[in-house]
Design a protein around this motif. Structure first.
Motif, PDB file in Angstrom:
ATOM      1  N   VAL B  92      40.687  52.368  52.505  1.00 48.80           N
ATOM      2  CA  VAL B  92      39.800  53.220  51.460  1.00 48.80           C
ATOM      3  C   VAL B  92      39.172  52.461  50.660  1.00 48.80           C
ATOM      4  O   VAL B  92      38.002  52.682  50.512  1.00 48.80           O
ATOM      5  CB  VAL B  92      40.233  54.935  51.659  1.00 48.80           C
ATOM      6  CG1 VAL B  92      39.533  55.890  51.393  1.00 48.80           C
ATOM      7  CG2 VAL B  92      40.522  55.124  52.940  1.00 48.80           C
ATOM      8  N   ILE B  93      40.152  52.051  49.753  1.00 51.16           N
ATOM      9  CA  ILE B  93      39.986  51.942  48.227  1.00 51.16           C
ATOM     10  C   ILE B  93      39.456  50.159  48.063  1.00 51.16           C
ATOM     11  O   ILE B  93      38.524  50.184  47.637  1.00 51.16           O
ATOM     12  CB  ILE B  93      41.143  52.855  47.278  1.00 51.16           C
ATOM     13  CG1 ILE B  93      41.372  54.034  47.534  1.00 51.16           C
ATOM     14  CG2 ILE B  93      40.875  52.548  45.642  1.00 51.16           C
ATOM     15  CD1 ILE B  93      42.179  54.687  46.678  1.00 51.16           C
ATOM     16  N   ILE B  94      40.717  49.736  48.907  1.00 55.94           N
ATOM     17  CA  ILE B  94      40.395  48.103  47.625  1.00 55.94           C
ATOM     18  C   ILE B  94      39.318  47.617  49.529  1.00 55.94           C
ATOM     19  O   ILE B  94      38.902  46.447  48.345  1.00 55.94           O
ATOM     20  CB  ILE B  94      42.003  47.334  48.280  1.00 55.94           C
ATOM     21  CG1 ILE B  94      42.972  48.545  47.306  1.00 55.94           C
ATOM     22  CG2 ILE B  94      41.703  45.919  47.930  1.00 55.94           C
ATOM     23  CD1 ILE B  94      42.412  48.216  46.200  1.00 55.94           C
ATOM     24  N   PRO B  96      36.236  48.288  50.089  1.00 55.45           N
ATOM     25  CA  PRO B  96      35.282  47.993  49.838  1.00 55.45           C
ATOM     26  C   PRO B  96      34.649  46.600  48.919  1.00 55.45           C
ATOM     27  O   PRO B  96      33.406  46.023  47.959  1.00 55.45           O
ATOM     28  CB  PRO B  96      34.375  48.935  49.204  1.00 55.45           C
ATOM     29  CG  PRO B  96      35.235  50.389  49.676  1.00 55.45           C
ATOM     30  CD  PRO B  96      36.762  49.885  50.009  1.00 55.45           C
ATOM     31  N   ARG B  99      36.821  41.189  47.889  1.00 54.35           N
ATOM     32  CA  ARG B  99      35.990  40.237  48.485  1.00 54.35           C
ATOM     33  C   ARG B  99      35.247  39.895  46.926  1.00 54.35           C
ATOM     34  O   ARG B  99      34.333  39.032  46.733  1.00 54.35           O
ATOM     35  CB  ARG B  99      34.684  39.503  49.380  1.00 54.35           C
ATOM     36  CG  ARG B  99      35.483  39.189  50.254  1.00 54.35           C
ATOM     37  CD  ARG B  99      34.355  38.836  51.118  1.00 54.35           C
ATOM     38  NE  ARG B  99      34.918  37.934  52.819  1.00 54.35           N
ATOM     39  CZ  ARG B  99      35.824  36.570  53.268  1.00 54.35           C
ATOM     40  NH1 ARG B  99      35.052  35.940  52.440  1.00 54.35           N
ATOM     41  NH2 ARG B  99      36.622  37.084  53.967  1.00 54.35           N
ATOM     42  N   ALA B 100      35.227  40.453  46.256  1.00 54.62           N
ATOM     43  CA  ALA B 100      34.400  40.440  45.067  1.00 54.62           C
ATOM     44  C   ALA B 100      35.341  39.845  43.655  1.00 54.62           C
ATOM     45  O   ALA B 100      36.983  39.855  44.394  1.00 54.62           O
ATOM     46  CB  ALA B 100      34.933  42.516  44.137  1.00 54.62           C
ATOM     47  N   PRO B 101      35.234  39.603  42.623  1.00 49.38           N
ATOM     48  CA  PRO B 101      35.868  38.969  41.637  1.00 49.38           C
ATOM     49  C   PRO B 101      36.506  39.583  41.107  1.00 49.38           C
ATOM     50  O   PRO B 101      37.098  40.817  41.215  1.00 49.38           O
ATOM     51  CB  PRO B 101      34.978  38.586  40.888  1.00 49.38           C
ATOM     52  CG  PRO B 101      33.024  39.053  41.221  1.00 49.38           C
ATOM     53  CD  PRO B 101      33.589  40.024  42.184  1.00 49.38           C
ATOM     54  N   VAL B 102      37.449  38.270  41.185  1.00 43.67           N
ATOM     55  CA  VAL B 102      39.090  39.420  40.636  1.00 43.67           C
ATOM     56  C   VAL B 102      39.326  39.514  39.796  1.00 43.67           C
ATOM     57  O   VAL B 102      39.944  41.094  39.894  1.00 43.67           O
ATOM     58  CB  VAL B 102      39.804  37.717  39.616  1.00 43.67           C
ATOM     59  CG1 VAL B 102      39.616  37.188  38.469  1.00 43.67           C
ATOM     60  CG2 VAL B 102      41.315  38.006  39.793  1.00 43.67           C
ATOM     61  N   THR B 104      36.680  42.206  38.701  1.00 43.89           N
ATOM     62  CA  THR B 104      36.893  43.724  40.014  1.00 43.89           C
ATOM     63  C   THR B 104      38.027  44.286  40.277  1.00 43.89           C
ATOM     64  O   THR B 104      37.847  45.403  40.269  1.00 43.89           O
ATOM     65  CB  THR B 104      35.348  43.713  40.876  1.00 43.89           C
ATOM     66  OG1 THR B 104      34.577  42.753  40.203  1.00 43.89           O
ATOM     67  CG2 THR B 104      34.998  45.062  40.667  1.00 43.89           C
ATOM     68  N   LEU B 107      40.533  45.398  37.676  1.00 39.65           N
ATOM     69  CA  LEU B 107      40.217  46.925  37.303  1.00 39.65           C
ATOM     70  C   LEU B 107      40.495  47.868  38.018  1.00 39.65           C
ATOM     71  O   LEU B 107      40.449  49.187  37.386  1.00 39.65           O
ATOM     72  CB  LEU B 107      38.509  46.857  36.509  1.00 39.65           C
ATOM     73  CG  LEU B 107      37.966  46.296  35.775  1.00 39.65           C
ATOM     74  CD1 LEU B 107      37.058  46.123  35.194  1.00 39.65           C
ATOM     75  CD2 LEU B 107      38.932  46.787  34.845  1.00 39.65           C
ATOM     76  N   VAL B 108      39.851  47.676  39.530  1.00 36.70           N
ATOM     77  CA  VAL B 108      40.333  49.270  40.710  1.00 36.70           C
ATOM     78  C   VAL B 108      41.835  48.675  40.508  1.00 36.70           C
ATOM     79  O   VAL B 108      41.941  50.540  40.566  1.00 36.70           O
ATOM     80  CB  VAL B 108      39.357  48.403  41.737  1.00 36.70           C
ATOM     81  CG1 VAL B 108      40.295  49.105  42.686  1.00 36.70           C
ATOM     82  CG2 VAL B 108      38.262  48.188  41.877  1.00 36.70           C
ATOM     83  N   LEU B 112      43.756  52.834  40.015  1.00 30.90           N
ATOM     84  CA  LEU B 112      44.862  52.915  40.554  1.00 30.90           C
ATOM     85  C   LEU B 112      46.067  53.333  40.472  1.00 30.90           C
ATOM     86  O   LEU B 112      46.922  54.892  40.239  1.00 30.90           O
ATOM     87  CB  LEU B 112      45.121  52.281  41.808  1.00 30.90           C
ATOM     88  CG  LEU B 112      43.856  51.835  43.045  1.00 30.90           C
ATOM     89  CD1 LEU B 112      44.750  50.664  43.986  1.00 30.90           C
ATOM     90  CD2 LEU B 112      44.240  53.173  43.935  1.00 30.90           C
TER      91      LEU B 112
END
Lengths: 347, 303
Positions: B92-94, B96, B99-102, B104, B107-108, B112
């Protein structure tokens, strides 16, 4: 062709500065004035984080340690040696800068996530160092700074300004000075060198840019800003304690920089407004735990506009920043997940 | 005669501290293993790993205290809940930002961290609570040295967890698929491995290992929402020391950190309160001298 846009932009900035100067006299109460003093001091620290992480690509989760150096310098020198608090700011800045250079030396060899980890360990261990040297720092008790809002011009004593207004203007003026300094720096060839280190160290070295010199410089300036911010923070609170500058502050600085927009000049202001005001509003909206709101907001912002508020705004306006930090724009790498090499390393 | 007694006593003391160090080191090793599992799958660190473990430990606390379930039911039930929760968090959370930069991703996971820490505080409050241990604290005497059942139990639990993880990765089809998905996502996808679900399973396993670690730490300290924060730092130290992409390294690193902390605690009481600084210095030193850690692979940059 851009002349018109630029005039408009200057008008907007001028209006905002005027607003910031007049607001505490015209519209803000005591509490709000002090909260906005915190906004400006946090903005100073976040400009420093943005310079290091947003422009140079060095993830820092440890700038709270430099704020601690600044805050404790002010508290110790003001209470033990009886200096006027404002006079301690340059000393706080110098000592924090020295700290930044010392951290910068090992940090030269660390990259990406590893640097983030090492600096986070620094932030986590700062309170225990402060407690350990309790003769100097007052240990767990901390230090109360009496007369923290004393100004050398006698404006507060004569009743022309309240203590909160004095702290507000002190923070605002220092913010504007340091902001202009960082702006000038980033627009010079130093700024270009820092950005080229962020965008690819190998290419930077091939172009004759000294990693050692520029990374250390970025750490030093970032620490200087944090030191000044810590000093102002100590004055506004009239107190420093081991947990005044703990790991949550380090996280708040990076989160503030990211939410405002890493690698954008106006980002830190938005980030500081968020950092200071979001817990207060979250407390009102959601009585229980503001950090849940904070966490949810952070994740949502990373989904919706990973380039931060200011970066997202520029994108909406269709301005090119010369940066590619959008998650959506990131091409799926055929080699698997993006490595821990940098923020928006092009591969 | 007197010196002989003293010597014997100090040897016993050292052995006791070693056992205690290995026992606590096993806890650091477990959480470090959780970090390594996620690092191998997606080359990021989960800063919320400790808070997730704390949250599941609170679930175990509720099952024990309010539903009055016996410990031997609560323990596996909590691990299952944690694994499912970990999978859910990834999906659910990771997902999306996979493949974002490290930064991002970092920070996510920090988001959490705030959410799980806040939820623990909101639901269970900030009063410290006792958490039962399945092992008695009475000592057993082995060759004249008193060692607590608690320490032996911890060593046993950590060993079982580590052996199970090792068996999963080296001896099962699903473990092979997980390794393949982490190393060669594109090729694995072509061969029919569902890479996304393998990442989710990695998160689930990490959460499960973290839950075990939380349920073992809580009886030693006390249960509160900040239970795992210092454990997380030592787990970071252990992971860096052993090599951040090496499960074996996580175990060796965790044990080393546990033993050194136990010895410092006993024999260098003057600097005992600077244990966290010691962690910071180890991270810096290891990364400078041997950036890949003891068992890890050094990151090689392609030009």
């Amino acid at each position: 062709m851009f002349g018109n846009d630029r005039t408009v932009a200057r008008g907007v900035v001028g209006f905002l500065v005027l607003l910031a100067l007049l607001a505490p006299l015209a519209a803000l109460g005591k509490f709000q004035t002090l909260e906005f003093a915190y906004v400006w001091s946090f903005a100073i620290a976040i400009v420093g984080v943005n310079l290091l992480t947003g422009y140079t690509g060095q993830i820092s989760l440890g700038n709270s340690a430099f704020m601690a150096i600044g805050g404790y310098t002010t508290a110790i020198v003001a209470t033990r040696l009886g200096w006027t608090p404002i006079a301690t700011i340059p000393l706080a800045a110098v000592l924090a800068t020295i700290g930044g250079i010392l951290l910068g030396i090992p940090a030269l060899k660390l990259r990406g996530l590893y640097l983030g980890l090492a600096t986070f360990a620094l932030a986590l261990s700062t309170p225990s160092v402060i407690r350990h040297f309790d003769e100097l720092t007052g240990g767990s008790q901390g230090i109360y700074i009496s007369g923290a809002a004393k100004d050398p011009f006698g404006l507060v004593e004569s009743g022309q300004l309240t203590a909160e207004q004095w702290l507000y203007y002190l923070s605002l003026v220092l913010f504007l000075l340091l902001f202009l300094f960082s702006r000038a720096l980033l627009m010079s060839d130093v700024g270009r060198s820092l950005r080229s280190i962020r965008d690819g160290e190998t290419v930077a070295v091939a172009n004759g840019i000294s990693l050692r010199y520029y990374k250390t410089l970025a750490f030093a300036i970032s620490a200087l800003f944090a030191g000044v911010a810590g000093s102002l923070n100590a004055m506004a609170t009239s107190y420093v304690g081991p947990n005044s500058f703990d790991a949550t502050i380090a996280l708040a600085l990076l989160v503030g920089a990211a939410i405002g927009g890493l690698g954008t000049q106006a980002g830190p202001i938005v980030g500081a407004l968020f950092t200071v005001w979001s817990p207060i509003y979250a407390q009102q909206i959601f009585k229980g735990r503001p950090d849940i709101v904070f966490g949810v907001l952070l994740i949502v912002i990373m989904y919706v506009m990973p380039q931060g508020a200011v970066g997202g705004f520029y994108r909406l306006l269709g301005l090119r920043l010369g940066l590619r930090r959008s998650v959506a724009a990131q091409p799926a790498s055929p080699l698997g997940p993006v490595t821990a090499g940098g923020i928006d390393e092009e591969r | 005669m007197a010196t002989e007694l003293l010597l014997a006593a100090s040897v016993q003391g050292v052995i006791q501290q070693l056992v205690f160090g290995i026992a606590t080191g096993g806890l650091y090793a477990s959480l470090a293993l959780a970090l390594v599992l996620i690092y191998r799958a997606m080359e990021t660190l989960n800063f919320a790993q400790g808070e997730m473990a704390t949250f599941t430990t609170f679930i175990a606390f509720s099952l024990l205290t309010y539903l009055h379930l016996p410990y031997f039911v609560v323990f596996p039930a909590t691990v299952v809940i944690a694994v499912l929760g970990g999978i859910l968090v990834e999906r659910v959370i990771i997902r999306p930002v996979e493949r974002a930069p490290v930064i991002t991703l970092v920070l996510v996971t920090l988001g959490l961290f705030a959410i799980f820490n806040g939820l623990s505080g909101l639901i269970w409050g900030y009063v410290v609570r006792p958490f039962p241990s399945p092992f008695p604290t009475t000592p057993v005497f082995v060759g004249g040295v008193g060692i607590s059942y608690q320490d032996l139990g911890l060593i046993g639990v950590s060993t079982i967890v580590l052996v199970l993880i090792w068996l999963l990765f080296s001896r099962t089809r699903i473990g092979l698929m997980m390794r393949a998905a982490a190393l060669y996502p594109e090729s694995s996808r072509l061969l029919g491995v569902r890479v996304g679900w393998m990442l989710a399973l990695g998160w689930g396993l990490a959460a499960g290992v973290g839950a075990v670690s939380g349920m073992m730490v809580a009886p030693i300290t006390v249960l509160d929402p900040n239970l795992m924060q210092s454990v997380l730092l030592y787990a970071f130290v252990a992971a860096v020391l052993g090599g951040i992409d090496s499960p074996v390294g996580a175990v060796v690193g965790g044990l080393a950190v546990g033993v050194v902390l136990a010895l410092v605690g006993t024999y260098l009481p003057a600097v005992q309160d600077l244990r966290l600084v010691f962690g910071f210095l180890v991270i810096i030193l290891v990364l400078l001298v041997k950036p890949g850690g003891l068992f890890g692979h050094e990151h090689v940059e392609r030009v």
